[in-house]
Enzyme design. Structure first.
Site, PDB file in Angstrom:
ATOM      1  N   HIS A  76       6.624  -1.727   3.494  1.00 55.84           N
ATOM      2  CA  HIS A  76       6.340  -3.100   3.931  1.00 55.84           C
ATOM      3  C   HIS A  76       5.512  -3.804   2.871  1.00 55.84           C
ATOM      4  O   HIS A  76       4.668  -3.207   2.210  1.00 55.84           O
ATOM      5  CB  HIS A  76       5.627  -3.128   5.277  1.00 55.84           C
ATOM      6  CG  HIS A  76       4.433  -2.222   5.369  1.00 55.84           C
ATOM      7  ND1 HIS A  76       4.556  -0.868   5.557  1.00 55.84           N
ATOM      8  CD2 HIS A  76       3.105  -2.473   5.289  1.00 55.84           C
ATOM      9  CE1 HIS A  76       3.340  -0.320   5.586  1.00 55.84           C
ATOM     10  NE2 HIS A  76       2.439  -1.285   5.417  1.00 55.84           N
ATOM     11  N   ASN A 110       0.854  -1.185   0.000  1.00 58.96           N
ATOM     12  CA  ASN A 110       0.000   0.000   0.000  1.00 58.96           C
ATOM     13  C   ASN A 110       0.893   1.239   0.000  1.00 58.96           C
ATOM     14  O   ASN A 110       1.864   1.302   0.755  1.00 58.96           O
ATOM     15  CB  ASN A 110      -0.891   0.007   1.251  1.00 58.96           C
ATOM     16  CG  ASN A 110      -1.863  -1.157   1.266  1.00 58.96           C
ATOM     17  OD1 ASN A 110      -2.361  -1.570   0.231  1.00 58.96           O
ATOM     18  ND2 ASN A 110      -2.123  -1.715   2.445  1.00 58.96           N
ATOM     19  N   HIS A 148       2.854  -6.798   2.370  1.00 67.13           N
ATOM     20  CA  HIS A 148       1.919  -7.712   3.033  1.00 67.13           C
ATOM     21  C   HIS A 148       1.948  -9.051   2.298  1.00 67.13           C
ATOM     22  O   HIS A 148       1.907  -9.080   1.061  1.00 67.13           O
ATOM     23  CB  HIS A 148       0.484  -7.184   2.943  1.00 67.13           C
ATOM     24  CG  HIS A 148       0.232  -5.903   3.687  1.00 67.13           C
ATOM     25  ND1 HIS A 148      -0.371  -5.865   4.925  1.00 67.13           N
ATOM     26  CD2 HIS A 148       0.478  -4.607   3.353  1.00 67.13           C
ATOM     27  CE1 HIS A 148      -0.490  -4.600   5.321  1.00 67.13           C
ATOM     28  NE2 HIS A 148       0.012  -3.813   4.385  1.00 67.13           N
ATOM     29  N   GLN A 195      -1.907   3.497   2.986  1.00 68.51           N
ATOM     30  CA  GLN A 195      -0.706   3.164   3.753  1.00 68.51           C
ATOM     31  C   GLN A 195      -0.804   3.852   5.116  1.00 68.51           C
ATOM     32  O   GLN A 195      -1.022   5.076   5.177  1.00 68.51           O
ATOM     33  CB  GLN A 195       0.548   3.644   3.014  1.00 68.51           C
ATOM     34  CG  GLN A 195       1.834   3.280   3.745  1.00 68.51           C
ATOM     35  CD  GLN A 195       3.090   3.762   3.022  1.00 68.51           C
ATOM     36  OE1 GLN A 195       3.007   4.462   2.008  1.00 68.51           O
ATOM     37  NE2 GLN A 195       4.246   3.395   3.546  1.00 68.51           N
TER      38      GLN A 195
END
Ligand code: AMP
Ligand code: ZN
Length: 112
Positions: free
Chosen positions: A98, A85, A100, A92
């Site tokens: 990051h 995101n 997922h 986000q």
């Protein structure tokens, strides 16, 4: 970065169950899982979002690790979803890059 929760996780100041760790990245379970298996893969280096990636190898390492993690749990057979995101429209919420990794149920498309 001082005030970044994921930097603290990467640095060990916030304890998590590490699913994988190498010199560049850490994987750990998401606190608020959206699937039976939901892990986050983060670079140890603070990079706020995909917009801020300057070394594309960083992404290769994150995705490589995500695939390795999914395979190790048997999700290479049933499939899984990887998501990054980015920014407000991407929803986000943590400003440290990051990836997922979601698995263990049927995903739907399009995403919400
Ligand atoms: P995003 O909305 O893409 O920025 O995702 C941030 C994710 O980080 C969310 O799914 C949160 O549940 C997760 N999260 C936030 N804090 C923690 C934490 N301390 N440990 C594990 N996951 C976290
Ligand atoms: Zn950070």
């Amino acid at each position: 970065m001082d005030d970044c929760i994921f930097c603290k996780i990467a640095g060990g100041q916030i304890p998590v169950t590490k699913l994988f760790e190498d010199d560049h990245a850490v994987a750990f379970p998401d606190l608020n899982p959206q699937a039976p298996f939901h892990a986050l893969v983060i670079p140890k280096l603070h990079v706020a979002s995909l917009n801020d990636v300057r070394d594309p190898m960083m992404l290769g390492r994150l995705y490589g690790l995500a695939g390795q993690l999914a395979r190790s749990k048997g999700f290479d057979v049933t499939g899984y979803r990887t998501v990054i995101n980015t920014g407000p429209h991407g929803q986000q919420t943590v400003l440290h890059l990051h990836l997922h990794v979601l698995a263990g149920r049927q995903m739907t498309w399009p995403p919400g």
